[in-house]
Scaffold this active site. Structure first.
Site, PDB file in Angstrom:
ATOM      1  N   TYR A   1       4.006   3.409  -9.197  1.00 33.63           N
ATOM      2  CA  TYR A   1       2.839   2.912  -8.932  1.00 33.63           C
ATOM      3  C   TYR A   1       1.580   3.605  -9.833  1.00 33.63           C
ATOM      4  CZ  TYR A   1      -1.608   2.101  -6.555  1.00 33.63           C
ATOM      5  OH  TYR A   1      -3.080   2.067  -6.316  1.00 33.63           O
TER       6      TYR A   1
ATOM      7  N   SER B   1      -7.285   4.332  -9.314  1.00 31.36           N
ATOM      8  CA  SER B   1      -6.718   5.196  -8.250  1.00 31.36           C
ATOM      9  C   SER B   1      -7.070   6.675  -8.726  1.00 31.36           C
ATOM     10  CB  SER B   1      -5.352   4.719  -7.719  1.00 31.36           C
ATOM     11  OG  SER B   1      -5.033   5.707  -6.985  1.00 31.36           O
TER      12      SER B   1
ATOM     13  N   LYS C   1      -0.877   2.543 -13.028  1.00 28.43           N
ATOM     14  CA  LYS C   1      -2.193   2.699 -13.011  1.00 28.43           C
ATOM     15  C   LYS C   1      -2.791   3.318 -14.226  1.00 28.43           C
ATOM     16  CE  LYS C   1      -3.376   0.139  -9.590  1.00 28.43           C
ATOM     17  NZ  LYS C   1      -4.253  -0.925  -9.751  1.00 28.43           N
TER      18      LYS C   1
ATOM     19  N   SER D   1      -1.575 -11.451   0.246  1.00 28.51           N
ATOM     20  CA  SER D   1      -2.882 -11.855   1.186  1.00 28.51           C
ATOM     21  C   SER D   1      -2.534 -13.361   1.657  1.00 28.51           C
ATOM     22  CB  SER D   1      -3.986 -11.834   0.347  1.00 28.51           C
ATOM     23  OG  SER D   1      -3.878 -12.385  -1.125  1.00 28.51           O
TER      24      SER D   1
HETATM   25  P1  NAD Z   1      -4.170  -6.056  -1.594  1.00 27.74           P
HETATM   26  O1  NAD Z   1      -2.856  -6.032  -1.887  1.00 27.74           O
HETATM   27  O2  NAD Z   1      -4.927  -6.225  -0.421  1.00 27.74           O
HETATM   28  O3  NAD Z   1      -4.876  -6.749  -2.825  1.00 27.74           O
HETATM   29  C1  NAD Z   1      -4.285  -7.100  -3.906  1.00 27.74           C
HETATM   30  C2  NAD Z   1      -4.428  -8.480  -4.235  1.00 27.74           C
HETATM   31  O4  NAD Z   1      -3.862  -9.054  -5.498  1.00 27.74           O
HETATM   32  C3  NAD Z   1      -3.672  -9.266  -3.239  1.00 27.74           C
HETATM   33  O5  NAD Z   1      -4.378 -10.479  -2.605  1.00 27.74           O
HETATM   34  C4  NAD Z   1      -2.523  -9.804  -3.930  1.00 27.74           C
HETATM   35  O6  NAD Z   1      -1.874 -11.307  -3.379  1.00 27.74           O
HETATM   36  C5  NAD Z   1      -2.821  -9.980  -5.441  1.00 27.74           C
HETATM   37  N1  NAD Z   1      -1.989 -10.089  -6.538  1.00 27.74           N
HETATM   38  C6  NAD Z   1      -1.041  -9.142  -6.848  1.00 27.74           C
HETATM   39  N2  NAD Z   1      -0.425  -9.248  -7.932  1.00 27.74           N
HETATM   40  C7  NAD Z   1      -1.001 -10.502  -8.387  1.00 27.74           C
HETATM   41  C8  NAD Z   1      -0.866 -11.179  -9.704  1.00 27.74           C
HETATM   42  N3  NAD Z   1       0.281 -10.852 -10.620  1.00 27.74           N
HETATM   43  N4  NAD Z   1      -1.676 -12.108  -9.671  1.00 27.74           N
HETATM   44  C9  NAD Z   1      -2.377 -12.701  -9.092  1.00 27.74           C
HETATM   45  N5  NAD Z   1      -2.669 -12.045  -8.057  1.00 27.74           N
HETATM   46  C10 NAD Z   1      -2.060 -10.760  -7.682  1.00 27.74           C
HETATM   47  O7  NAD Z   1      -4.714  -4.545  -2.330  1.00 27.74           O
HETATM   48  P2  NAD Z   1      -5.873  -3.621  -2.434  1.00 27.74           P
HETATM   49  O8  NAD Z   1      -5.881  -2.587  -1.308  1.00 27.74           O
HETATM   50  O9  NAD Z   1      -7.190  -4.730  -2.161  1.00 27.74           O
HETATM   51  O10 NAD Z   1      -6.059  -3.361  -3.665  1.00 27.74           O
HETATM   52  C11 NAD Z   1      -6.660  -3.684  -4.622  1.00 27.74           C
HETATM   53  C12 NAD Z   1      -6.385  -2.871  -6.088  1.00 27.74           C
HETATM   54  O11 NAD Z   1      -6.920  -1.684  -5.864  1.00 27.74           O
HETATM   55  C13 NAD Z   1      -4.923  -2.709  -6.346  1.00 27.74           C
HETATM   56  O12 NAD Z   1      -4.712  -2.995  -7.967  1.00 27.74           O
HETATM   57  C14 NAD Z   1      -4.642  -1.491  -5.815  1.00 27.74           C
HETATM   58  O13 NAD Z   1      -3.673  -0.829  -6.519  1.00 27.74           O
HETATM   59  C15 NAD Z   1      -5.908  -0.809  -6.083  1.00 27.74           C
HETATM   60  N6  NAD Z   1      -6.182   0.475  -5.485  1.00 27.74           N
HETATM   61  C16 NAD Z   1      -6.046   0.304  -4.124  1.00 27.74           C
HETATM   62  C17 NAD Z   1      -6.296   1.308  -3.094  1.00 27.74           C
HETATM   63  C18 NAD Z   1      -6.157   1.243  -1.571  1.00 27.74           C
HETATM   64  O14 NAD Z   1      -5.834   2.327  -1.098  1.00 27.74           O
HETATM   65  N7  NAD Z   1      -6.272  -0.070  -1.136  1.00 27.74           N
HETATM   66  C19 NAD Z   1      -6.322   2.688  -3.735  1.00 27.74           C
HETATM   67  C20 NAD Z   1      -6.406   2.885  -5.143  1.00 27.74           C
HETATM   68  C21 NAD Z   1      -6.175   1.519  -6.007  1.00 27.74           C
HETATM   69  C1  UD1 Z   2      -1.577   6.477  -1.084  1.00 29.79           C
HETATM   70  C2  UD1 Z   2      -0.832   6.778  -2.409  1.00 29.79           C
HETATM   71  C3  UD1 Z   2      -1.806   6.513  -3.312  1.00 29.79           C
HETATM   72  C4  UD1 Z   2      -2.481   5.018  -3.227  1.00 29.79           C
HETATM   73  C5  UD1 Z   2      -3.057   4.984  -1.967  1.00 29.79           C
HETATM   74  C6  UD1 Z   2      -3.455   3.503  -1.671  1.00 29.79           C
HETATM   75  C7  UD1 Z   2       0.811   8.411  -2.230  1.00 29.79           C
HETATM   76  C8  UD1 Z   2       1.403   9.659  -2.727  1.00 29.79           C
HETATM   77  N1  UD1 Z   2      -0.338   7.970  -2.538  1.00 29.79           N
HETATM   78  O1  UD1 Z   2      -2.563   7.592  -1.023  1.00 29.79           O
HETATM   79  O2  UD1 Z   2      -1.447   6.455  -4.932  1.00 29.79           O
HETATM   80  O3  UD1 Z   2      -3.647   4.819  -4.136  1.00 29.79           O
HETATM   81  O4  UD1 Z   2      -1.909   5.251  -0.926  1.00 29.79           O
HETATM   82  O5  UD1 Z   2      -2.559   2.575  -1.503  1.00 29.79           O
HETATM   83  O6  UD1 Z   2       1.637   7.808  -1.377  1.00 29.79           O
HETATM   84  N2  UD1 Z   2      -0.024  10.090   6.403  1.00 29.79           N
HETATM   85  C9  UD1 Z   2       0.312  10.469   7.760  1.00 29.79           C
HETATM   86  N3  UD1 Z   2       1.005   9.546   8.438  1.00 29.79           N
HETATM   87  C10 UD1 Z   2       1.337   8.214   8.024  1.00 29.79           C
HETATM   88  C11 UD1 Z   2       0.713   7.786   6.870  1.00 29.79           C
HETATM   89  C12 UD1 Z   2       0.015   8.893   6.030  1.00 29.79           C
HETATM   90  O7  UD1 Z   2       0.517  11.611   8.245  1.00 29.79           O
HETATM   91  O8  UD1 Z   2       1.997   7.361   8.705  1.00 29.79           O
HETATM   92  C13 UD1 Z   2      -1.110  11.153   5.707  1.00 29.79           C
HETATM   93  C14 UD1 Z   2      -0.555  11.456   4.354  1.00 29.79           C
HETATM   94  O9  UD1 Z   2       0.742  12.235   4.373  1.00 29.79           O
HETATM   95  C15 UD1 Z   2      -1.856  11.799   3.729  1.00 29.79           C
HETATM   96  C16 UD1 Z   2      -2.844  11.029   4.446  1.00 29.79           C
HETATM   97  O10 UD1 Z   2      -2.332  10.600   5.865  1.00 29.79           O
HETATM   98  O11 UD1 Z   2      -1.824  13.110   3.863  1.00 29.79           O
HETATM   99  C17 UD1 Z   2      -3.389   9.900   3.787  1.00 29.79           C
HETATM  100  O12 UD1 Z   2      -2.138   8.992   3.554  1.00 29.79           O
HETATM  101  P1  UD1 Z   2      -2.190   7.536   2.755  1.00 29.79           P
HETATM  102  O13 UD1 Z   2      -3.301   6.767   3.725  1.00 29.79           O
HETATM  103  O14 UD1 Z   2      -0.905   6.919   2.569  1.00 29.79           O
HETATM  104  O15 UD1 Z   2      -2.906   7.592   1.431  1.00 29.79           O
HETATM  105  P2  UD1 Z   2      -2.707   8.676   0.334  1.00 29.79           P
HETATM  106  O16 UD1 Z   2      -1.217   9.170   0.494  1.00 29.79           O
HETATM  107  O17 UD1 Z   2      -3.840   9.442  -0.253  1.00 29.79           O
END
Ligand code: NAD
Ligand code: UD1
Length: 341
Positions: free
Chosen positions: A148, A123, A152, A35
């Site tokens: 990953y 997640s 979690k 970020s």
């Molecule tokens: P992001 O990468 O935008 O935000 C994560 C933030 O954590 C970043 O700003 C990064 O710089 C900071 N960070 C990473 N490691 C660190 C550390 N050791 N110390 C301090 N800061 C650190 O990701 P996001 O989408 O905002 O996700 C936030 C959380 O939610 C993550 O733990 C991610 O695994 C979880 N999550 C995200 C999604 C998604 O789809 N975005 C889905 C399920 C779970």
């Molecule tokens: C993924 C991760 C999940 C994580 C989440 C947020 C996997 C298996 N799962 O979820 O663990 O918490 O991201 O980081 O990777 N797709 C396409 N084309 C693309 C990208 C995605 O067709 O270029 C499809 C995928 O096959 C899926 C859907 O879009 O069916 C959503 O994909 P994505 O946005 O990557 O999320 P998840 O796979 O659900």
């Protein structure tokens, strides 16, 4: 005061904004590995007030001890973590170190400081290849197919254990489904520093001409149109779920698991079609093989969160895509202005 680890990131920044809007004091700890400092400026502009910001690592125990001693922190929202699934396969130790090590250090520091309220960014990936849809919180956790997902699940297990060992803990494990979209102002959204892996960030780059086409991973799934189905949730709805969880944890102890999803699944092609409708931009597609580790379908039963948190997602897929597209366009404008100067 609420400490948000990873608060400069996509989800943490939206949580910070919602907390500030409610006049809560917010301290952000972020090492900015995924970020930028400008996120803090954007949060401040939108909120009309500045959150505290410390650039540092959640694995730094000494730093955590100092923060927990020097600031009146009474709860922590732990968003800091690495989230790229593919990268985790190539660099598992970095993922376990950051996601598991970070959570462990945080719990240790909190216990020592006597701060026992914790909301954790988990997640839906912990359910693995769950075959009952919708997924509710009593579905068994599966065997995540990548480090990953495993990290979690391991962090969740650590939190389950600490809560069992001491009744003062109140922990909310928030299992996010697929957060997408951006703040409706167009000022805050997801800004991937590297090549995006997730569907919508990639699609947005195709729409804005940065990439040629979107790969659709698999069109032979047993779904209506053959493509994977997911529960996409607006980032603002998701952020608001954290505030409801913090409120609920004041009255609850132990570990509480809540799914944050809408309860409705959309296929890849449905999402693309909706995007084309809201933006007016056609998306070039190429059908590819299934992506390893992908599940066919994944959508939430959000009833437990509705009953226990009084929270439900209210924004539609169209809202998510409109706000995401506004954010992408405003990002591009900023880049053009920067290049022109
Ligand atoms: P992001 O990468 O935008 O935000 C994560 C933030 O954590 C970043 O700003 C990064 O710089 C900071 N960070 C990473 N490691 C660190 C550390 N050791 N110390 C301090 N800061 C650190 O990701 P996001 O989408 O905002 O996700 C936030 C959380 O939610 C993550 O733990 C991610 O695994 C979880 N999550 C995200 C999604 C998604 O789809 N975005 C889905 C399920 C779970
Ligand atoms: C993924 C991760 C999940 C994580 C989440 C947020 C996997 C298996 N799962 O979820 O663990 O918490 O991201 O980081 O990777 N797709 C396409 N084309 C693309 C990208 C995605 O067709 O270029 C499809 C995928 O096959 C899926 C859907 O879009 O069916 C959503 O994909 P994505 O946005 O990557 O999320 P998840 O796979 O659900």
């Amino acid at each position: 005061m609420i400490l948000i680890t990873g608060g400069a990131g996509y989800i943490g920044a939206h949580v910070a904004l919602e907390l500030l809007a409610r006049n809560e004091d917010v301290l952000i700890l972020d090492n900015l590995c995924n970020s930028q400092r400008s996120a803090i400026e954007r949060i401040s502009t939108l909120a009309g007030q500045r959150p505290g910001f410390i650039q540092g690592d959640v694995r730094n125990r000494r730093l955590l001890d100092t923060l927990l001693r020097d600031y009146p922190i009474d709860a922590v929202v732990h968003c800091a973590g690495l989230k790229a699934v593919g990268e985790s396969v190539h660099e598992p130790l970095r993922y376990y170190d950051n996601n598991v090590g970070g959570s462990l250090t945080l719990c240790q520091a909190m216990a020592q400081a006597g701060v026992f309220t914790l909301v954790f960014s988990s997640s839906a990936t912990v359910y693995g290849d769950c075959c009952t849809m919708p997924i509710n919180e009593s579905c068994a956790t599966g065997q995540p197919t990548n480090p990953y997902g495993m990290s979690k699940l391991m962090a969740e297990n650590i939190m389950q254990s600490v809560a069992s060992s001491d009744p003062r803990w109140s922990i909310g494990l928030l299992r996010y489904f697929n957060p997408i979209g951006a703040h409706p102002s167009g000022l805050l959204g997801e800004a991937p520093l590297n090549m995006p892996n997730n569907l919508l960030p990639f699609l947005l780059q195709v729409a804005s001409g940065q990439r040629e086409y979107l790969s659709v991973f698999g069109n032979d799934y047993p779904t209506a149109d053959g493509t994977g189905v997911r529960d996409y949730i607006h980032i603002v709805d998701l952020a608001q779920g954290h505030l409801c969880a913090l409120d609920a944890l004041r009255e609850r102890s132990g570990v509480n698991i809540w799914n944050l999803g809408t309860g409705r699944g959309y296929s890849v092609l449905e999402l693309v079609k909706s995007f084309e409708q809201v933006s007016g931009v056609p998306i070039a597609l190429q059908f590819k093989a299934r992506r390893p580790g992908d599940v066919t379908c994944c959508w939430a039963d959000p009833q437990k969160a509705a009953d226990e948190l009084g929270w439900r997602a209210s924004r539609s897929l169209q809202d998510m895509l409109t706000d995401a597209w506004r954010w992408q366009c405003s990002q591009l404008e900023t880049e053009w202005i920067r290049e022109a100067n």
